[in-house]
Write an enzyme that holds these catalytic residues in place. Structure first.
Site, PDB file in Angstrom:
ATOM      1  N   GLY A  46       0.893  -1.182  -0.382  1.00 23.85           N
ATOM      2  CA  GLY A  46       0.063   0.348  -0.266  1.00 23.85           C
ATOM      3  C   GLY A  46       1.054   1.117   0.089  1.00 23.85           C
ATOM      4  O   GLY A  46       1.830   1.833   0.284  1.00 23.85           O
ATOM      5  N   GLN A  51       3.325  10.068   1.086  1.00 23.63           N
ATOM      6  CA  GLN A  51       4.413   8.976   0.885  1.00 23.63           C
ATOM      7  C   GLN A  51       5.328   9.499  -0.252  1.00 23.63           C
ATOM      8  O   GLN A  51       6.743   9.082   0.178  1.00 23.63           O
ATOM      9  CB  GLN A  51       4.716   7.775   1.049  1.00 23.63           C
ATOM     10  CG  GLN A  51       3.340   7.250   2.877  1.00 23.63           C
ATOM     11  CD  GLN A  51       3.354   5.671   2.750  1.00 23.63           C
ATOM     12  OE1 GLN A  51       2.253   5.524   2.557  1.00 23.63           O
ATOM     13  NE2 GLN A  51       4.756   5.636   3.056  1.00 23.63           N
ATOM     14  N   CYS A  96       6.045  -0.401   7.109  1.00 22.91           N
ATOM     15  CA  CYS A  96       5.907   0.590   5.814  1.00 22.91           C
ATOM     16  C   CYS A  96       6.957   1.695   5.287  1.00 22.91           C
ATOM     17  O   CYS A  96       8.008   1.228   6.206  1.00 22.91           O
ATOM     18  CB  CYS A  96       4.919   2.425   7.484  1.00 22.91           C
ATOM     19  SG  CYS A  96       4.922   3.692   6.121  1.00 22.91           S
ATOM     20  N   LEU A  97       6.516   1.528   4.755  1.00 23.67           N
ATOM     21  CA  LEU A  97       7.774   2.231   3.582  1.00 23.67           C
ATOM     22  C   LEU A  97       8.051   3.414   3.812  1.00 23.67           C
ATOM     23  O   LEU A  97       9.462   3.733   4.078  1.00 23.67           O
ATOM     24  CB  LEU A  97       7.372   2.286   2.396  1.00 23.67           C
ATOM     25  CG  LEU A  97       6.916   1.249   0.991  1.00 23.67           C
ATOM     26  CD1 LEU A  97       6.375   1.077  -0.122  1.00 23.67           C
ATOM     27  CD2 LEU A  97       7.390  -0.400   1.479  1.00 23.67           C
ATOM     28  N   HIS A 138      -4.532   1.384   7.258  1.00 26.90           N
ATOM     29  CA  HIS A 138      -3.135   1.877   7.741  1.00 26.90           C
ATOM     30  C   HIS A 138      -2.372   3.326   6.758  1.00 26.90           C
ATOM     31  O   HIS A 138      -2.630   4.371   6.834  1.00 26.90           O
ATOM     32  CB  HIS A 138      -2.013   0.525   7.356  1.00 26.90           C
ATOM     33  CG  HIS A 138      -0.253   1.377   7.500  1.00 26.90           C
ATOM     34  ND1 HIS A 138       0.018   0.387   8.409  1.00 26.90           N
ATOM     35  CD2 HIS A 138       0.235   2.458   6.509  1.00 26.90           C
ATOM     36  CE1 HIS A 138       2.003   1.383   7.948  1.00 26.90           C
ATOM     37  NE2 HIS A 138       1.459   2.448   6.437  1.00 26.90           N
ATOM     38  N   GLU A 139      -3.304   3.270   5.140  1.00 25.87           N
ATOM     39  CA  GLU A 139      -2.934   3.985   4.372  1.00 25.87           C
ATOM     40  C   GLU A 139      -4.396   5.277   4.525  1.00 25.87           C
ATOM     41  O   GLU A 139      -3.538   6.710   4.491  1.00 25.87           O
ATOM     42  CB  GLU A 139      -3.558   3.724   2.845  1.00 25.87           C
ATOM     43  CG  GLU A 139      -2.808   2.507   2.080  1.00 25.87           C
ATOM     44  CD  GLU A 139      -0.867   1.984   2.921  1.00 25.87           C
ATOM     45  OE1 GLU A 139      -0.634   3.265   2.619  1.00 25.87           O
ATOM     46  OE2 GLU A 139      -0.518   1.974   2.756  1.00 25.87           O
ATOM     47  N   HIS A 142      -2.640   7.305   6.700  1.00 27.92           N
ATOM     48  CA  HIS A 142      -1.691   8.345   6.957  1.00 27.92           C
ATOM     49  C   HIS A 142      -2.195   9.554   5.717  1.00 27.92           C
ATOM     50  O   HIS A 142      -1.401  10.835   5.745  1.00 27.92           O
ATOM     51  CB  HIS A 142      -1.012   7.099   4.977  1.00 27.92           C
ATOM     52  CG  HIS A 142       0.623   6.776   5.473  1.00 27.92           C
ATOM     53  ND1 HIS A 142       1.850   7.015   6.108  1.00 27.92           N
ATOM     54  CD2 HIS A 142       0.790   5.876   5.196  1.00 27.92           C
ATOM     55  CE1 HIS A 142       2.391   6.432   6.081  1.00 27.92           C
ATOM     56  NE2 HIS A 142       1.843   5.137   5.842  1.00 27.92           N
TER      57      HIS A 142
HETATM   58 ZN    ZN Z   1       2.593   3.709   6.152  1.00 34.53          ZN
END
Ligand code: ZN
Length: 181
Positions: A46, A51, A96-97, A138-139, A142
């Site tokens: 995701g 991000q 998480c990236l 999660h997204e 963000h």
């Molecule tokens: Zn993340």
């Protein structure tokens, strides 16, 4: 194909609330394509707009590489709105990236209902459960400027602090491009 450097913990845009999209323009479509390319390049499941430094309210999800989601097609959610979260919660380890190398247990609703626009500006409403629900939440976090450390107990966050500082200072080794400090 454009791979965009991924923002990491400490980058201000990750703390900003995303702006609603009025119209899905060609520019938005290009941005979505970049997000999908960047997510796939980093083997993520995701990716939210902030991000990759975009301020719009949108994220992408692709669970194709995850066990049990073999036929999953990438999903784009524009102006998402979580309508319902089940009382049943599940605790599971998340990454998480934007928090490379960090892992933490996060409690999330098992089942959710979410409304969003697709790339053709159709209003969609779907129910998601299990890992799909987790990734969406999660997204969605963000887009509200929230990240994993905001979802754990203060005592846990304290333990993560050294790792968080390393990430902010780019003292981590990863094989995808991140923003410069
Ligand atoms: Zn993340």
């Amino acid at each position: 194909m454009a791979i965009i450097p991924i923002t990491v913990y400490g980058d201000k845009i990750l703390r900003q609330k995303a702006k609603p999209i009025n119209q899905v323009t060609d520019e938005i479509i290009v941005k979505i394509k970049n997000m999908l390319d960047t997510m796939h390049n980093a083997y993520g499941v995701g990716l939210a707009a902030n991000q990759v430094g975009y301020s719009e309210s949108m994220f992408v999800v692709d669970l194709n590489g995850v066990d049990g989601y073999k036929d999953f097609k990438p999903v784009v959610m524009i102006n998402p709105e979580v309508l319902l979260e089940s009382d049943e919660k599940v605790i599971y380890e998340e990454g998480c990236l934007s928090l490379p190398t960090l892992r933490a247990d996060v409690e999330r609703a098992e089942i959710i209902k979410i409304r969003f626009l697709d790339t053709d500006e159709n209003v969609k409403e779907i129910e998601a459960d299990d890992f799909f629900a987790r990734v969406i939440l999660h997204e969605y976090d963000h887009l509200n400027g929230k990240m994993i450390p905001d979802r754990v107990a203060a005592s846990v966050k304290k333990k993560l602090q050294t790792e968080l500082n390393k990430i902010t200072n780019r003292e981590v080794e990863i094989d995808y491009e991140i923003t410069e400090k």
